[in-house]
Design a protein around this motif. Structure first.
Motif, mmCIF file in Angstrom:
data_model
loop_
_atom_site.group_PDB
_atom_site.id
_atom_site.type_symbol
_atom_site.label_atom_id
_atom_site.label_comp_id
_atom_site.label_asym_id
_atom_site.label_seq_id
_atom_site.Cartn_x
_atom_site.Cartn_y
_atom_site.Cartn_z
ATOM 1 N N ASP A 47 0.843 -1.198 0.000
ATOM 2 C CA ASP A 47 0.000 0.000 0.000
ATOM 3 C C ASP A 47 0.878 1.247 0.000
ATOM 4 O O ASP A 47 1.971 1.241 0.570
ATOM 5 C CB ASP A 47 -0.899 0.004 1.242
ATOM 6 C CG ASP A 47 -1.948 1.090 1.212
ATOM 7 O OD1 ASP A 47 -2.378 1.474 0.106
ATOM 8 O OD2 ASP A 47 -2.347 1.569 2.292
ATOM 9 N N GLU A 102 -7.301 -2.140 -2.144
ATOM 10 C CA GLU A 102 -5.963 -1.632 -2.452
ATOM 11 C C GLU A 102 -6.040 -0.551 -3.520
ATOM 12 O O GLU A 102 -5.452 0.492 -3.394
ATOM 13 C CB GLU A 102 -5.074 -2.764 -2.980
ATOM 14 C CG GLU A 102 -4.373 -3.547 -1.915
ATOM 15 C CD GLU A 102 -3.411 -4.517 -2.534
ATOM 16 O OE1 GLU A 102 -2.249 -4.134 -2.731
ATOM 17 O OE2 GLU A 102 -3.824 -5.631 -2.826
ATOM 18 N N SER A 105 -7.575 2.605 -2.270
ATOM 19 C CA SER A 105 -6.647 3.294 -1.363
ATOM 20 C C SER A 105 -5.586 4.042 -2.165
ATOM 21 O O SER A 105 -5.256 5.164 -1.854
ATOM 22 C CB SER A 105 -5.979 2.271 -0.445
ATOM 23 O OG SER A 105 -4.956 2.865 0.277
#
Length: 113
Positions: A47, A102, A105
């Protein structure tokens, strides 16, 4: 005369608190130290979070999370790091195997920068 003394003491307390907060400077930042390179391989990055300048922190902060859970702060002023992160984000967006959390984000963190 008593109320004048109270006002004066209150004013002195406000000045002391304001001065102390200004001296702390980067206290509101998440990163104390930054790295100039991604530790390990770029494929280990799970991330990427990018935090813009705020009233609490006067620098842009880039925080990566590796697959093993470690978090590292990266130096946003390094040009080669910016190129590497852009490539990483582009690969994550185009990858059909990445999870929706993911991808979202990454999208939200890069849009805010």
């Amino acid at each position: 005369m008593r109320s004048f003394t109270k006002v004066l003491l209150l004013l002195a307390a406000v000045v002391c608190i304001s001065t102390a907060q200004l001296r702390e400077g980067r206290r509101g930042c998440l990163c104390r130290r930054t790295r100039s390179k991604i530790p390990g391989k770029p494929s280990d990055v799970q991330d990427v979070q990018i935090y813009p300048v705020t009233i609490f922190c006067d620098t842009v902060e880039i925080i990566i999370t590796l697959r093993d859970g470690q978090r590292h702060c990266l130096d946003p002023k390094k040009e080669q790091l910016a190129v590497l992160l852009a490539d990483l984000v582009a690969k994550r967006r185009s990858s059909p195997t990445s999870s929706s959390t993911e991808t979202s984000s990454l999208k939200s963190s890069t849009d805010s920068a």
